[in-house]
Design an enzyme around this catalytic site. Structure first.
Site, PDB file in Angstrom:
ATOM      1  CB  THR A  87      -0.913   0.009   1.242  1.00 49.29           C
ATOM      2  OG1 THR A  87      -1.700  -1.183   1.261  1.00 49.29           O
ATOM      3  CG2 THR A  87      -1.838   1.216   1.249  1.00 49.29           C
ATOM      4  CB  SER A  88       1.192   4.189   0.609  1.00 48.40           C
ATOM      5  OG  SER A  88       1.683   5.506   0.558  1.00 48.40           O
ATOM      6  CB  SER A  89       6.000   3.827  -0.058  1.00 47.98           C
ATOM      7  OG  SER A  89       7.310   3.591  -0.506  1.00 47.98           O
ATOM      8  CD1 TRP A 111      -3.244  -3.553  -2.535  1.00 48.24           C
ATOM      9  CD2 TRP A 111      -5.278  -2.842  -1.911  1.00 48.24           C
ATOM     10  NE1 TRP A 111      -4.081  -4.635  -2.574  1.00 48.24           N
ATOM     11  CE2 TRP A 111      -5.343  -4.240  -2.193  1.00 48.24           C
ATOM     12  CE3 TRP A 111      -6.433  -2.189  -1.491  1.00 48.24           C
ATOM     13  CZ2 TRP A 111      -6.513  -4.977  -2.067  1.00 48.24           C
ATOM     14  CZ3 TRP A 111      -7.599  -2.920  -1.367  1.00 48.24           C
ATOM     15  CH2 TRP A 111      -7.622  -4.290  -1.652  1.00 48.24           C
ATOM     16  CG  HIS A 225      -2.679   7.814   0.361  1.00 48.84           C
ATOM     17  ND1 HIS A 225      -2.360   7.319  -0.884  1.00 48.84           N
ATOM     18  CD2 HIS A 225      -1.581   7.595   1.135  1.00 48.84           C
ATOM     19  CE1 HIS A 225      -1.130   6.824  -0.881  1.00 48.84           C
ATOM     20  NE2 HIS A 225      -0.643   6.974   0.341  1.00 48.84           N
TER      21      HIS A 225
END
Length: 258
Positions: A87-89, A111, A225
């Site tokens: 997720t994210s990074s 994600w 986010h």
């Protein structure tokens, strides 16, 4: 299976505690790896350096691949059933690993990330504000060329990938979702329009777009986010409940043909 990270500023231990893949692995007999970013400032991965964006070039990407290869050897795991999610990074790194190491991974699930190469910059720990804000817009062919140039001459299996993004994401703006779609449909040679569209899956307000057997994308209405991970969806996509040791099993793997 490799789980690369979690939302920014969270450690591998946080990802372990915040995801139930370890418990699911005990139930379905798969191994989870939780690598930890060496970037102490924000625990984000190197998805910007030429090293990480190049097959066997180095960087965090090769560090994670090295962990995978050690685990495969140490535990005699199936090299054809290696998966990556984050997720994210971690989602950015998922795109990077699927792009730079198609010979290692069977599939990825990203994600709230950005396309492979979107954060490209000079060296490690580069924050690319135009990319984050969805201002880096390319054609599908331009995006696909970044993936192809990561491993020049590679013509083998391409890992399937699913990308998921909230349409209210104000950290990695939703335009990145559209750019991911352009990138991976071009890599696989799929059309710009989805073959199928399914509403309210896996949650109300989420829409699944399937472009072909190698790529699908989910848009989540009103989601920021902080997109809620759905482990059941990832388990199904990777076919992790399948018993690959059973005689005559037909579990999804890098041997699967599109």
């Amino acid at each position: 299976m490799t789980s690369t990270g979690s939302p920014d500023q969270l450690s591998a231990q946080d990802a372990y505690r915040g995801r139930n893949y370890a418990a699911l692995g005990d139930q379905y007999s798969f191994i989870s790896i939780y690598p930890d970013s060496p970037n102490l400032a924000d625990k984000c991965w190197d998805v910007s350096s030429n090293a990480s964006l190049t097959h066997n070039g180095g960087g965090d990407a090769l560090g994670i691949v090295s962990m995978v290869k050690w685990t495969l050897s140490e535990y005699q795991a199936d090299p054809n059933r290696v998966f990556v999610t984050g997720t994210s990074s971690g989602a950015m790194m998922t795109n990077v690993l699927v792009g730079s190491y198609p010979d290692v991974f069977a599939a990825g699930s990203a994600w709230a990330g950005v396309p492979f190469g979107c954060f490209a910059g000079d060296g490690f720990a580069v924050w690319n504000d135009p990319c984050a804000k969805g201002e880096v817009v390319k054609t599908g062919e331009e995006w696909a060329s970044l993936v192809e140039n990561a491993y020049p001459g590679y013509t083998g299996y391409r890992p399937k990938i699913q990308v998921l993004h909230g349409d209210a994401d104000n950290v990695l703006y939703p335009q990145n979702f559209q750019e991911e779609i352009k990138q991976w449909t071009s890599v696989f040679g799929y059309g710009e329009k989805p073959e199928s569209t399914t509403l309210d899956t896996p949650l109300p307000g989420w829409t699944r777009y399937r472009f072909g057997p190698g790529f699908e994308a989910y848009s989540a209405t009103g989601v920021t986010h902080d997109i809620p991970n759905q482990s059941n969806l990832v388990m199904e996509y990777f076919d992790l409940a399948c018993d690959s040791s059973a005689e005559g099993s037909n579990c999804f793997s890098r041997k699967t043909e599109w």
